[in-house]
Motif scaffolding. Structure first.
Motif, short mmCIF file in Angstrom:
data_model
loop_
_atom_site.label_atom_id
_atom_site.label_comp_id
_atom_site.label_asym_id
_atom_site.label_seq_id
_atom_site.Cartn_x
_atom_site.Cartn_y
_atom_site.Cartn_z
N ILE A 16 1.13 13.93 -31.67
CA ILE A 16 0.89 12.96 -30.59
C ILE A 16 -0.35 13.44 -29.84
O ILE A 16 -0.40 14.58 -29.38
CB ILE A 16 2.08 12.85 -29.62
N LYS A 24 2.53 11.36 -23.23
CA LYS A 24 2.84 11.81 -24.60
C LYS A 24 4.20 12.52 -24.65
O LYS A 24 5.03 12.22 -25.51
CB LYS A 24 1.73 12.73 -25.12
N SER A 25 4.40 13.47 -23.74
CA SER A 25 5.68 14.22 -23.73
C SER A 25 6.84 13.31 -23.39
O SER A 25 7.95 13.48 -23.91
CB SER A 25 5.60 15.37 -22.73
N LEU A 28 7.82 11.39 -26.48
CA LEU A 28 8.58 12.26 -27.39
C LEU A 28 10.01 12.44 -26.88
O LEU A 28 10.97 12.33 -27.65
CB LEU A 28 7.89 13.62 -27.50
N ASP A 66 3.73 17.59 -30.07
CA ASP A 66 3.17 16.95 -28.87
C ASP A 66 2.07 17.86 -28.34
O ASP A 66 2.33 19.00 -27.97
CB ASP A 66 4.32 16.79 -27.85
#
Length: 215
Positions: A16, A24-25, A28, A66
């Motif tokens: 990612i 992004k995190s 996820l 990530d």
């Protein structure tokens, strides 16, 4: 009977990528835990998550890396691009600067992954429609011009998060089926992992699929 924890046919490696703070995190976490992290800390280096999904009746384990968005971590995170079967390139629909930087992220992805890596563009924070700074149409055009899959999603509400990871997996699986992805190539980002026979043990090494095997 309980399902064996290693009962999957393939492992797909995902990364990612995108600017700091695009979520992004959170994407996820929403995908792997079905939860939204409201005060998600910025990633330092890389973080990792896994989940088993199903595509065309095949169980597939996603190994998702990530990466940090800050420029100072780029040298570290670039090493994770190699051998990625899929890349989720994320921007924030409420921050045009994150969209403007996509060309730089895409250049890295194209240069550091293999030619068959499936890249999907994700416009995150779709729940913040009132603060939108990037239109759906222009992002879709960018995706089309660059041969990318495209979705808008919300890590907060979960909208399209599942689809983002699944659509990339479907495309990777399709590439395996039509022979455009060589599973024996180290950089393919895919490992074939046959299920162990009952009472047997699984080998840790990925095995190539047998010719004409219908099992």
């Amino acid at each position: 009977m309980t399902t064996a924890p290693y009962n999957y046919s393939y492992i797909f490696k995902y990364i990612i990528i995108g600017d700091m703070g695009v979520g992004k995190s959170c994407l996820l976490h929403q995908f792997t835990e079905k939860k939204f992290m409201a005060d998600c800390p910025h990633t330092i280096g890389v973080e990792f998550g896994t989940r088993i999904i199903e595509v065309s009746g095949q169980k597939i384990k996603l190994q998702i890396w990530d990466t940090a968005g800050q420029e100072r971590f780029r040298a570290v995170t670039r090493s994770y691009y190699r051998g990625a079967a899929g890349a989720l390139m994320v921007y924030d629909i409420t921050r045009r600067s994150t969209y403007n930087h996509l060309s730089s992220w895409l250049t890295d992805a194209r240069n550091l992954t293999n030619p068959n890596t499936v890249i999907i563009l994700i416009g995150n924070k779709a729940d913040l429609e009132a603060q939108r700074d990037v239109t759906y149409e222009e992002a879709k055009q960018f995706a089309e011009e660059n041969g990318l899959l495209f979705l808008e999603a919300s890590a907060k509400t979960g909208e399209n998060v599942e689809d983002a990871f699944l659509e990339a997996a479907k495309k990777i699986y399709q590439n395996i089926q039509d022979g455009s992805l060589d599973l024996n190539a180290a950089e393919s980002g895919v490992q074939h992992k046959p299920s162990a026979p009952q009472g047997g043990r699984l080998t840790s090494e990925p095995q190539p699929p047998k010719e004409g095997c219908s099992c």
